[in-house]
Design an enzyme around this catalytic site. Structure first.
Site, mmCIF file in Angstrom:
data_model
loop_
_atom_site.group_PDB
_atom_site.id
_atom_site.type_symbol
_atom_site.label_atom_id
_atom_site.label_comp_id
_atom_site.label_asym_id
_atom_site.label_seq_id
_atom_site.Cartn_x
_atom_site.Cartn_y
_atom_site.Cartn_z
ATOM 1 N N SER A 65 0.810 -1.220 0.000
ATOM 2 C CA SER A 65 0.000 0.000 0.000
ATOM 3 C C SER A 65 0.847 1.275 0.000
ATOM 4 O O SER A 65 1.657 1.484 -0.889
ATOM 5 C CB SER A 65 -0.949 -0.063 1.194
ATOM 6 O OG SER A 65 -1.813 1.021 1.223
ATOM 7 N N ALA A 369 -10.817 8.863 7.829
ATOM 8 C CA ALA A 369 -10.352 10.198 7.458
ATOM 9 C C ALA A 369 -9.212 10.110 6.436
ATOM 10 O O ALA A 369 -9.050 10.983 5.581
ATOM 11 C CB ALA A 369 -9.908 10.958 8.695
ATOM 12 N N ASN A 370 -8.442 9.009 6.473
ATOM 13 C CA ASN A 370 -7.307 8.860 5.558
ATOM 14 C C ASN A 370 -7.706 8.589 4.098
ATOM 15 O O ASN A 370 -6.846 8.456 3.234
ATOM 16 C CB ASN A 370 -6.375 7.756 6.060
ATOM 17 C CG ASN A 370 -7.050 6.391 6.108
ATOM 18 O OD1 ASN A 370 -7.964 6.104 5.359
ATOM 19 N ND2 ASN A 370 -6.580 5.535 7.011
ATOM 20 N N PRO A 497 -2.921 2.993 20.892
ATOM 21 C CA PRO A 497 -1.704 2.355 20.385
ATOM 22 C C PRO A 497 -1.874 2.084 18.898
ATOM 23 O O PRO A 497 -2.930 1.615 18.485
ATOM 24 C CB PRO A 497 -1.624 1.043 21.175
ATOM 25 C CG PRO A 497 -3.009 0.779 21.670
ATOM 26 C CD PRO A 497 -3.749 2.088 21.715
ATOM 27 N N SER A 498 -0.872 2.397 18.089
ATOM 28 C CA SER A 498 -0.952 2.132 16.655
ATOM 29 C C SER A 498 -1.017 0.630 16.406
ATOM 30 O O SER A 498 -0.438 -0.156 17.145
ATOM 31 C CB SER A 498 0.282 2.708 15.966
ATOM 32 O OG SER A 498 0.483 2.073 14.730
ATOM 33 N N GLY A 499 -1.705 0.247 15.324
ATOM 34 C CA GLY A 499 -1.736 -1.161 14.942
ATOM 35 C C GLY A 499 -0.656 -1.485 13.926
ATOM 36 O O GLY A 499 -0.453 -2.641 13.581
HETATM 37 C C1 16G Z 1 -4.122 0.096 8.293
HETATM 38 C C2 16G Z 1 -5.595 -0.021 8.038
HETATM 39 C C3 16G Z 1 -6.242 1.342 8.004
HETATM 40 C C4 16G Z 1 -5.938 2.086 9.279
HETATM 41 C C5 16G Z 1 -4.458 2.116 9.571
HETATM 42 C C6 16G Z 1 -4.220 2.637 10.961
HETATM 43 C C7 16G Z 1 -6.750 -1.669 6.628
HETATM 44 C C8 16G Z 1 -6.846 -2.278 5.269
HETATM 45 N N1 16G Z 1 -5.851 -0.691 6.752
HETATM 46 O O1 16G Z 1 -3.481 0.748 7.236
HETATM 47 O O2 16G Z 1 -7.623 1.157 7.868
HETATM 48 O O3 16G Z 1 -6.418 3.402 9.207
HETATM 49 O O4 16G Z 1 -3.936 0.803 9.507
HETATM 50 O O5 16G Z 1 -2.879 2.583 11.280
HETATM 51 O O6 16G Z 1 -7.450 -2.055 7.553
HETATM 52 P P1 16G Z 1 -2.382 2.782 12.778
HETATM 53 O O7 16G Z 1 -3.017 1.718 13.634
HETATM 54 O O8 16G Z 1 -0.912 2.692 12.696
HETATM 55 O O9 16G Z 1 -2.838 4.156 13.219
HETATM 56 ZN ZN ZN Z 2 -3.741 1.178 0.346
#
Ligand code: 16G
Ligand code: ZN
Length: 543
Positions: A65, A369-370, A497-499
């Protein structure tokens, strides 16, 4: 098992670096491409098991991505074109992390747990983005599929949403081609826009930043079907620049500035895709040089307002709901609830959460929002719309509305957010309503906001509730945030926490940019102090 002998032999060609642990996260596996060969091979294996289990075609998409060009990743796609089921995400991690000698055991374990009939046929389809590593990594997926004696079809270079759509079509119509995808979406677009008023504000030309990725290639293909009804000026088409480097939807959203490589005039409508074309954001600059971003919230507002108006005009009784996350700008939520009288639902971050929430309504418009988002119509709602569109005895006004609605349904890729189809939809709505990008922007004014991140020793110490809007632990953090928020006007802040990264994310919004920045900084300090911050203490932002 006999089937596994070949796996044993072939897996040696795709060895796992000892000790390497990866997690199937919100967006599949994602890391530096050189660590992914064994993961790809194993995801080929897992896709076969999933296909046997569901007796359907399963998709495997090779992409990272919006990540840098040297990264890569992989995602599995379930039979109806949706993200793979949660238990299978866990199998994916288990299989990817099994050391070489444990691989067969791990595979067997999944077969047993899921009581998979290994004699069942399997079918896997594969797609990839334009990263230099994607071709050889997709070959590792083929190896995995083949050594379980199964068939695959390689779609080659496709956007992520195109592959989702191919999976859906294979399983519902028995066939799927990219040409069908282009025909369906372009025809709906042409029907929608054919009688659109030529409005002074609605300039036809659209500037597109292709992020130097697959979206640019596929936009060129789509253009051939659009009969010049949409004039596209494509920048960052991959011919010279690097994928996602200083361009693309994520860059524009996070940096709040135009991508490099685009030549935009004042007031010109522009949009950016991300590296696999499942996100889109719009923007323009006004005469005083100010950059205006129209992100996923603005897109959701434009689309849901359009749908709600058409549904009312057509005399249908269908509930339109908007699904957002905590990152949605407070102004957008207020506009949808108070002005549009719409149900608004907030879910945790991550596409699958929004998607599931949107499925509960007749018409569920979901956007992060992204810029990732789409619209879901319940089967009953779709049926009602198609039936009424065919009905001979309705007033002309209703007929007009229902035909627009019917074509809108056909224009949307309901499997997942799709930059190409979202772009066509936005362009169609603007054309039908005779709106310019400034008119769209004026629907509501975003509250100034700021996102920051803080490094802590272990981000798992932070747990949240209420769709990530409130902190449960560590003790005292939520109280601290509440106190800080109370100091400012129209303020809101949350942390999670970020995923996808080893950080805690902070979001703050308030009536002015200074206040939003100050609040974000104070909340990061609270996180740093109460959740085990590491490294230097967060510094105030310089404007
Ligand atoms: C991933 C997710 C997106 C989310 C982002 C948050 C999918 C396909 N993509 O890119 O939806 O906004 O993670 O990232 O589910 P973060 O947890 O680091 O803030
Ligand atoms: Zn993407």
């Amino acid at each position: 098992m006999a089937e596994f002998e070949e796996v044993s032999r072939k897996s040696k060609l795709h060895p796992k670096p000892t000790g390497l642990k990866l997690q199937y996260g919100t967006a599949g596996f994602r890391t530096t491409a050189k660590h992914l060969d064994h993961v790809m091979f194993r995801m080929g294996l897992l896709a076969v098991l999933r296909s046997k289990k569901t007796r359907s075609t399963i998709g495997v998409m090779v992409t990272a991505s919006h990540n840098p060009e040297d990264d890569n990743g992989v995602k599995l796609i379930d039979p109806m074109g949706e993200m793979v089921a949660l238990t299978w995400e866990e199998y994916a991690s288990q299989l990817a992390n099994a050391e070489q000698e444990e691989l067969l055991h791990s595979l067997n374990d999944i077969v047993k747990k899921e009581t998979i009939d290994m004699s069942q046929e399997a079918r896997v389809i594969v797609g990839r983005d334009t990263r230099p590593s994607s071709e050889s990594l997709s070959r590792a997926v083929f190896d995995g599929v083949q050594c379980l004696g199964s068939h695959f079809h390689d779609y080659g270079l496709v956007t992520t949403p195109q592959l989702h759509y191919m999976v859906y079509c294979q399983n519902t119509q028995g066939s799927a081609t990219l040409e069908d995808y282009y025909k369906k979406h372009s025809q709906a677009f042409l029907h929608l826009t054919k009688n659109a008023p030529v409005h002074a504000n609605a300039q036809r030309r659209l500037l597109v930043d292709g992020a130097n990725g697959i979206g640019a290639l596929k936009l060129r293909e789509l253009e051939a079907f659009l009969q010049k009804q949409l004039l596209v000026a494509l920048f960052n088409d991959g011919s010279t620049g690097k994928l996602n480097h200083l361009c693309g939807a994520d860059y524009v959203k996070v940096q709040q500035k135009p991508p490099q490589g685009i030549q935009m005039e004042v007031g010109e409508r522009c949009c950016s895709f991300d590296g696999d074309a499942d996100r889109i954001v719009y923007y323009y600059t006004n005469s005083d040089g100010h950059f205006h971003l129209l992100d996923g919230d603005k897109i959701a507002t434009l689309i849901s307002t359009f749908l709600k108006e058409l549904i009312t005009e057509a005399g249908l009784d269908l509930q339109v709901a908007a699904v957002q996350t905590a990152y949605a700008n407070g102004s957008s939520t207020r506009f949808l609830e108070d002005t549009m009288k719409m149900t608004v639902v907030c879910t945790k971050t991550g596409v699958k959460h929004l998607h599931h929430a949107a499925q509960k309504f007749d018409v569920g418009v979901y956007f992060e929002a992204n810029g990732h988002g789409t619209v879901l119509f319940s089967r009953a709602a779709e049926e009602q719309i198609h039936q009424l569109a065919k009905s001979p005895d309705i007033t002309n006004e209703k007929k007009h509305a229902i035909q627009l609605l019917d074509n809108t349904v056909n224009l949307i890729n309901q499997t997942v957010g799709d930059a190409l189809s979202d772009m066509l939809l936005i362009e169609a709505v603007l054309a039908v309503r005779g709106m310019g990008v400034q008119d769209w922007d004026a629907m509501y004014t975003d509250l100034p906001n700021r996102q920051l991140k803080v490094k802590v020793a272990d981000r798992r110490v932070i747990s949240t509730t209420d769709a990530e809007r409130r902190v449960v632990s560590p003790a005292g953090l939520q109280e601290a945030i509440d106190k800080l928020v109370a100091k400012y006007q129209q303020a809101r802040s949350f942390v999670r926490p970020s995923g996808t990264e080893d950080v805690v994310r902070i979001y703050a919004e308030a009536d002015t940019q200074e206040s939003a920045d100050a609040l974000a900084h104070e909340v990061s300090l609270a996180v740093y102090n109460l959740a085990g911050g590491v490294g230097e203490e967060p510094k105030p932002l310089k404007l």
